[in-house]
Structure formats: C-alpha cells, structure tokens
Design a protein around this motif. Structure first.
Motif, short mmCIF file in Angstrom:
data_model
loop_
_atom_site.label_atom_id
_atom_site.label_comp_id
_atom_site.label_asym_id
_atom_site.label_seq_id
_atom_site.Cartn_x
_atom_site.Cartn_y
_atom_site.Cartn_z
N ILE A 39 0.76 -1.22 -0.11
CA ILE A 39 -0.11 -0.14 -0.12
C ILE A 39 0.83 1.21 -0.03
O ILE A 39 0.75 2.28 -0.85
N ALA A 40 1.89 1.06 0.69
CA ALA A 40 2.75 2.40 0.87
C ALA A 40 3.42 2.70 -0.56
O ALA A 40 3.72 3.88 -1.02
N SER A 41 3.76 1.47 -1.28
CA SER A 41 4.77 1.84 -2.66
C SER A 41 3.63 2.47 -3.69
O SER A 41 3.87 3.20 -4.43
N VAL A 42 2.38 1.83 -3.53
CA VAL A 42 1.22 2.23 -4.56
C VAL A 42 0.92 3.56 -4.43
O VAL A 42 0.52 4.40 -5.33
N TRP A 43 0.70 4.02 -3.30
CA TRP A 43 -0.05 5.37 -2.75
C TRP A 43 0.87 6.44 -2.43
O TRP A 43 0.17 7.24 -2.38
N PHE A 44 1.93 6.32 -2.06
CA PHE A 44 2.95 7.39 -1.43
C PHE A 44 4.07 7.27 -2.23
O PHE A 44 4.84 6.61 -2.81
N PRO A 46 8.28 9.02 -2.85
CA PRO A 46 9.67 8.22 -2.40
C PRO A 46 9.92 9.27 -1.04
O PRO A 46 10.62 8.62 -0.47
N THR A 47 9.49 10.37 -0.52
CA THR A 47 9.79 11.08 0.67
C THR A 47 8.74 10.65 1.46
O THR A 47 9.08 11.21 2.77
N GLU A 48 7.81 9.62 1.46
CA GLU A 48 6.86 9.54 2.47
C GLU A 48 6.37 7.88 2.64
O GLU A 48 5.83 7.60 3.49
N ILE A 201 7.23 4.14 14.20
CA ILE A 201 7.26 5.37 13.37
C ILE A 201 8.18 6.17 13.33
O ILE A 201 8.77 6.69 12.08
N ILE A 202 9.29 6.12 14.30
CA ILE A 202 10.54 6.86 14.11
C ILE A 202 11.50 6.41 13.09
O ILE A 202 12.09 6.96 12.20
N CYS A 203 11.35 5.01 12.87
CA CYS A 203 12.47 4.25 12.24
C CYS A 203 11.85 4.62 10.54
O CYS A 203 12.62 4.92 9.70
N GLY A 204 10.53 4.76 10.39
CA GLY A 204 9.99 5.05 9.00
C GLY A 204 10.30 6.51 8.73
O GLY A 204 10.76 6.92 7.64
N TRP A 206 12.79 8.00 9.79
CA TRP A 206 14.11 8.10 9.63
C TRP A 206 14.69 7.94 8.20
O TRP A 206 15.44 8.42 7.68
N LEU A 207 13.84 6.67 7.79
CA LEU A 207 14.35 6.29 6.55
C LEU A 207 14.09 7.20 5.33
O LEU A 207 14.57 7.36 4.33
N ASP A 208 12.59 7.88 5.51
CA ASP A 208 12.21 8.88 4.53
C ASP A 208 13.06 10.10 4.28
O ASP A 208 13.41 10.59 3.50
N TYR A 209 13.58 10.27 5.68
CA TYR A 209 14.65 11.57 5.62
C TYR A 209 16.07 11.31 5.34
O TYR A 209 16.48 11.98 4.72
#
Length: 366
Positions: A39-44, A46-48, A201-204, A206-209
């Motif tokens: 769901i994350a890949s299809v709807w969001f 690269p930065t989120e 949430i924190i790891c997610g 951090w990865l986007d950042y």
C-alpha cells in the motif's frame, strides 16, 4: 467470516468450530500482514513511502495492543459463574464480528486499487507493464536468486521470530521470577507493543529523511541484540520496574525493525511485487517464530528463562552478521532519483503516449 464463525461456537461442545474459525482468521492474517509495503509503494511518493509503511505496521501492532487490553476487561475470570463468563465471551465475539463487518464494507466502498496518477517514477514504470507479463512463480524464482534478499529473508526471520518467541513466552518468564504477577505480565507485554509502535514510526520517518536502509537496519539490529542481553541479565533482579523498562526498550527496537525489513526488501528487489517480497518475509518470520518458541520454551522449562533468552541472543548475533553482508542496492530509490534528475513528472495512467516515454526514460536511466 472467521469472526462470525466464532459467534457460532458459543455453546458447550462446539470447540471444533472455534478452532475452524481461528484457522480462517489465521489465513486472513497472511494477507493482512503483507499489506504495509504494498500500500505504501502504490499510494505514496519517495519522501513518504517508508513513513506510510511504518504507519501501516503500527496499525497491526495497535491491533495486538488492543488484544492485550480488551479480552481481560471484557472477559474477567469468573470460575464460579460459568453463565456470566459465557455471556462475556459472547459480547467479545459479537463485538469483534460487528467491527470486522463494518471494516469489510468500508474497505469495499472506500478503498481504491491505486491512485489515478502514479505517486513515484518507480510506480509509473510498473504500471506500464502489462499484467499478463507478471508471473508469480517467476517472481519467487527471481527473489531467491537475489542473494541480498535471501540474506535479508533469513535475518528478518530471525529478528521477528525472536520477537514472536519473547512475546509468547513473556508471561511464563515473568511469573517464574515474580509469583502472582500475571496482571503485570500482561502490562509488560502491552509495553513491548506500545514501545514498538513508537519505534516503527520513528524508523519510518528516519528512512524517508535519510534513505540509509542498510545502515539503519544494522544499527537497529545491534541495538536489539544489546536490548535482549540487558533484558536477559536483569530479568531475575527482583525489580518489576526494571523489566518494564528493558521490555519497553526491547519492543522499541525489535518492532521498529519490522518496517525497516519491509522497505529494505522492496528497495533491493524492485521491480518485483512488494506483496511477494513481504509475503516471503512474513513466512520466514512465522517459521523462525515457531522454531524459536518451541526451543526457547523447552530451554526455559528444563533449565531457566536465562538459558532460553541466551539462545535467542545467539541467533540475533547471527542476524547481525547476515545483515552486515547484505549489499545495499537501492533499486527503487535509484529509479526515482534518476527520473528526478531528468525533471520528469508523473502522468495519468490512461495516457496513450506519455507513460511509454516515461518508462523508456526510466529504463535508460537505469
């Protein structure tokens, strides 16, 4: 369906129906657990995308937290009044069935398969490929030929399986050292899950950042190993508050690893389906979870809780080594970065010409 089948088991002598209903729920869980990265890949974009995956994983963990909290409240232990216990169980079963049905209809009415415009260039490429060209069998073969993914598959299974084992045997470990503290054992389990939700949430974010997938995964793995060691050697000190703190830290890092594993897998296996890679990760986690729970349970019963926990520590250390060996080939990120440099924009999926051009540009960038 599983929830309503449980409602049909509300009578003495219908225990086989309860088992059948639980089997249906278990089959459903196979499809639910692999959804976050898809769901994350299809709807969001690269930065989120990693944050979205982490939020979806948080949803799964939130359900687990509710599972720790509600059942003891809705069904208190009333051995002297079986009719009251049966009434309380029926309230829990029917309530679950009603909520599940509501979510089912909301999903059917509100949820769409994909957005009108691809949220990223990597998704634009995938949506230009004809569906008939996709082969699930070939996708599995490709994934098992991908050495970095195989290493991640094993290391993810070790970490998540260890977390499953600790969660399953936590009550036994706590009660062994702290007699009569069953309620606090449940609260410590809840602490593990809630701390893990924060960690996800924190790891997610951090990865986007940073997009430092391997480095973050390795650091969280090492911190989980340290947390497991501290939990192991402080469990028998006689202070419950220490177990709350160490258990919370353990849950923070171990559960925080879940979205990291999902997202790292998508990056190194692109353009394979996110559902396939996450499905294999979950299968690995279940296999390791079953083995670890059986072995740790045997060691805990025959020797001590410390022996069982040290068994997990040894395997987590193996997972650190395997994670360090993974080659960080961020294919999805490279596609998105290459197109961004060309200043291309997302285009409608139903455009007759531009998606093809976009795909050609992406392929040339690769």
């Amino acid at each position: 369906l599983g929830a309503w089948l449980k409602c049909a088991s509300l009578a003495p002598g219908r225990y086989p129906i309860t088992l059948a209903a639980q089997t249906v729920c278990a089959v459903a869980q196979v499809f639910i657990l692999g959804l976050p990265s898809r769901i994350a890949s299809v709807w969001f974009g690269p930065t989120e995308v990693s944050t979205a995956c982490a939020v979806a994983v948080l949803g799964n963990q939130l359900g687990t937290a509710i599972g720790f909290l509600l059942p003891p409240v809705l069904v208190p232990n009333t051995p002297d009044d079986i009719d009251l216990m049966a009434h309380n169980i029926s309230i829990m079963f029917y309530g679950t069935a009603i909520v599940s049905t509501l979510l089912f209809f909301l999903t059917g009415v509100v949820f769409e398969e994909k957005p009108k415009y691809p949220p990223s260039h990597s998704q634009a490429v995938l949506q230009t490929l004809p569906p008939e060209d996709y082969s699930y069998k070939q996708s599995i073969i490709n994934l098992f030929k991908n050495i970095p993914f195989v290493l991640l598959l094993i290391s993810y299974g070790i970490m998540t399986g260890a977390f499953y084992s600790v969660s399953t045997l936590l009550n036994q470990m706590i009660v062994t050292h702290y007699k009569g503290e069953e309620v606090n054992a449940g609260r410590i389990g809840l602490t593990l899950v809630v701390a893990g939700m924060v960690g996800s949430i924190i790891c997610g974010l951090w990865l986007d950042y940073t997009k430092t997938y391997k480095q973050t995964t390795l650091i969280v793995y090492i911190l989980s190993f340290i947390g497991m060691l501290v939990f192991t050697f402080t469990l028998d000190l006689g202070y419950l508050i220490v177990v709350f703190v160490t258990g919370g830290a353990l849950g923070f890092f171990m559960t925080g690893y879940l979205p990291l594993g999902f997202e790292f897998a998508v990056e190194i296996t692109y353009p394979e389906s996110e559902g396939t890679s996450s499905g294999l990760l979950n299968a690995s986690a279940q296999i390791f979870g079953i083995v670890f729970t059986l072995v740790q349970g045997k060691l805990t019963t025959d020797y001590s809780a410390r022996a069982g926990n040290l068994f997990l520590c040894g395997w987590i250390f193996v997972g650190i080594i395997l994670t360090a060996l993974i080659k960080s080939d961020l294919r999805r990120h490279n596609v998105n970065s290459g197109i961004m440099n060309l200043d291309a924009k997302s285009v409608p999926v139903d455009s007759p010409v531009e998606p093809e051009n976009t795909a050609l540009k992406i392929q040339s960038a690769l």
